[in-house]
Design a protein around this motif. Structure first.
Motif, short mmCIF file in Angstrom:
data_model
loop_
_atom_site.label_atom_id
_atom_site.label_comp_id
_atom_site.label_asym_id
_atom_site.label_seq_id
_atom_site.Cartn_x
_atom_site.Cartn_y
_atom_site.Cartn_z
N GLY A 72 0.92 -0.87 -0.01
CA GLY A 72 -0.18 -0.21 -0.26
C GLY A 72 0.75 1.32 -0.11
O GLY A 72 0.25 2.84 0.10
N GLU A 76 -2.12 -0.57 -4.67
CA GLU A 76 -1.78 -2.16 -5.13
C GLU A 76 -2.17 -2.66 -6.23
O GLU A 76 -3.43 -1.89 -5.94
N VAL A 78 -4.49 -4.87 -7.88
CA VAL A 78 -5.12 -5.40 -8.27
C VAL A 78 -5.46 -6.73 -9.33
O VAL A 78 -6.19 -6.24 -10.29
N ASP A 118 -13.77 -8.84 -3.13
CA ASP A 118 -12.88 -7.92 -2.54
C ASP A 118 -11.95 -8.73 -1.38
O ASP A 118 -12.15 -9.00 -0.48
N GLU A 120 -9.88 -6.64 -0.10
CA GLU A 120 -9.01 -5.23 1.10
C GLU A 120 -10.06 -5.18 1.83
O GLU A 120 -9.15 -5.03 3.52
N ASN A 121 -11.60 -5.31 2.49
CA ASN A 121 -12.57 -4.84 2.80
C ASN A 121 -13.44 -5.80 3.44
O ASN A 121 -12.71 -7.02 4.56
N PRO A 155 -4.83 -7.18 3.40
CA PRO A 155 -6.18 -6.24 3.52
C PRO A 155 -6.35 -5.16 4.15
O PRO A 155 -4.65 -4.62 4.21
N LEU A 156 -7.14 -4.25 3.41
CA LEU A 156 -6.61 -2.46 3.74
C LEU A 156 -5.66 -2.83 5.11
O LEU A 156 -5.27 -1.38 5.23
N GLN A 159 -2.12 -2.71 4.58
CA GLN A 159 -1.05 -1.76 3.95
C GLN A 159 -1.10 0.01 4.54
O GLN A 159 -0.96 0.06 5.48
N SER A 162 -3.42 2.52 5.60
CA SER A 162 -4.08 2.77 6.50
C SER A 162 -4.05 3.30 7.69
O SER A 162 -4.97 3.14 8.85
#
Length: 426
Positions: A72, A76, A78, A118, A120-121, A155-156, A159, A162
């Motif tokens: 991050g 990133e 995806v 998803d 990341e979240n 995952p967020l 990163q 975050s």
């Protein structure tokens, strides 16, 4: 000192200084819960690579620094999109591996077309498997596998972006901070080894004896008391000693020393030094010293840090205002050359030089130049003022351009260093 030993010490100086810098980034990033993808020493092609836990440790070809790649820190990628056919491996009801190519070669997997994903979240994957829509949870440490490479998802909350401003700033500033700590420790070690000059000395000592030079061939030794030259007493007059030797290129001198309380004399012929036009015998002079006390060791190390910091900043100032020539700059080749020369003088002088290099690296990285730590701190500062982050894509572009410019400058000074070596200049 043997050539192999000099080369080993030179390499170790660079390795330790760069490694401690990157370890600072690594430690505080991990402490903040950031996924560290790679811990690298050097740039360019990989020479050695091993993965331990979540991080890949690599040694790269170009010894011009290093880096810690945090998830991050740059946008990133995806790689899995809706409509894409993939294969996944499950552990219970959780996806632990995503296979993005060579699907027919994968065993013990489930194939299907991605409907939603998803990673990341929510950590959820919905996939059409044989006409049936199935939803799976995704392991937070799941791997994306494509073209023979494994990339752990981020995952967020793992990163860089975050984390709080303080956590991100600490992960960035920790690299230079560790260089400052190392510099202080090395300066302290230097004073413990070299001692402290006596306040009222009454004689000079031979400090270093350079191998292959007239003094070494005559068997002068470090620690000999310099008593006289051609019968003239030297006392503590360093300038007189230098002047007498300098005027005698090619002319034999009688140097009187005292070793273990016994007077000795040596017939030595100074060699002409082309750069100065004066005679040299290959020794350095030093004043007698006493062991440094523990308290003054720290005081002296602090003073050395302050003095060298002022000198380094003045050098950067001259660089900014244009008061320099290309020959004033040195790249990895020139730095390695100087380091090897100092290594020949012994571990004491090499310790002092390593402290200076570590201090320089720490200060240099704090400059607000794109791609350096100072620039990344500047963007964090802008975020604190604005209340929102700068567009990650724009920030990445700034750092990319800055890195490219630094590499071009590095190529220019390295080319100049090599020309200087070919011409026999120092």
């Amino acid at each position: 000192m043997h050539t192999l030993q000099v080369v080993f010490l030179t390499v170790m100086v660079f390795f330790v200084i760069v490694t401690i810098h990157e370890w600072g980034h690594f430690f505080f990033a991990k402490r903040a819960g950031i996924l560290v993808r790679e811990f690298a020493i050097g740039f360019g092609p990989k020479l050695f690579s091993v993965k331990r836990g979540e991080t890949r440790y690599t040694l790269r070809l170009v010894p011009a620094g290093g880096f810690v790649r945090m998830a991050g820190e740059d946008p990133e990628l995806v790689e899995v999109q809706p409509g894409q056919t993939i294969a996944v491996r499950l552990n219970g009801d959780k996806v632990t591996r995503f296979y993005l190519d060579r699907l027919d070669e994968r065993s013990n997997v489930l194939r299907g077309e991605v409907e939603t994903i998803d990673i990341e979240n929510r950590l959820r994957l919905t996939m059409n498997v044989d006409g049936v829509s199935e939803t799976y949870s995704v392991d937070p440490k799941a791997l994306l596998i494509a073209k023979g490479k494994e990339t752990q998802i981020a995952p967020l909350d793992r990163q860089f972006g975050s984390k709080t401003l303080g956590q991100r700033a600490m992960a960035i500033v920790a690299g230079p901070m560790m260089n400052f700590v190392l510099a202080f420790v090395l300066f302290a070690a230097y004073y413990q080894m070299a001692g402290v000059q006596l306040e009222n000395p009454d004689h000079l000592l031979i400090g270093d004896v350079l191998p292959g030079k007239p003094a070494a061939e005559a068997h002068l030794k470090s620690g000999d008391v310099i008593d006289s030259i051609n019968g003239t007493k030297i006392g503590i007059d360093y300038d007189k000693m230098i002047a007498m030797i300098g005027k005698s290129a090619g002319v034999p001198l009688t140097i009187g020393v005292i070793r273990d309380g016994q007077p000795l004399s040596f017939k030595i012929t100074p060699q002409l030094d082309p750069s100065s036009g004066e005679g040299k015998v290959g020794i350095t002079a030093a004043f007698p010293t006493r062991p440094a006390k523990l308290g003054e060791t720290f005081t002296l190390a602090g003073k050395a840090m302050k003095t060298m910091t002022v000198s380094i900043i003045q050098g950067f100032k001259n660089l900014i205002i244009g008061n320099f020539k290309l020959d004033d700059l040195g790249g990895p080749v020139r730095t390695a050359q100087v380091t090897s020369q100092i290594a020949e003088q012994g571990i004491t002088e090499l310790t002092s030089w390593a402290a200076l290099l570590s201090l320089y690296l720490g200060i240099f990285n704090l400059l607000p130049i794109p791609a350096l730590d100072g620039s990344r701190l500047l963007f964090i500062g802008l975020e604190a003022v604005r209340g929102r982050p700068v567009d990650p894509n724009r920030e990445s572009m700034v750092h990319f351009i800055g890195f490219a410019m630094l590499m071009l400058l590095m190529l220019a000074v390295t080319y100049n260093d090599i020309l200087r070596l070919v011409r026999g200049e120092h």
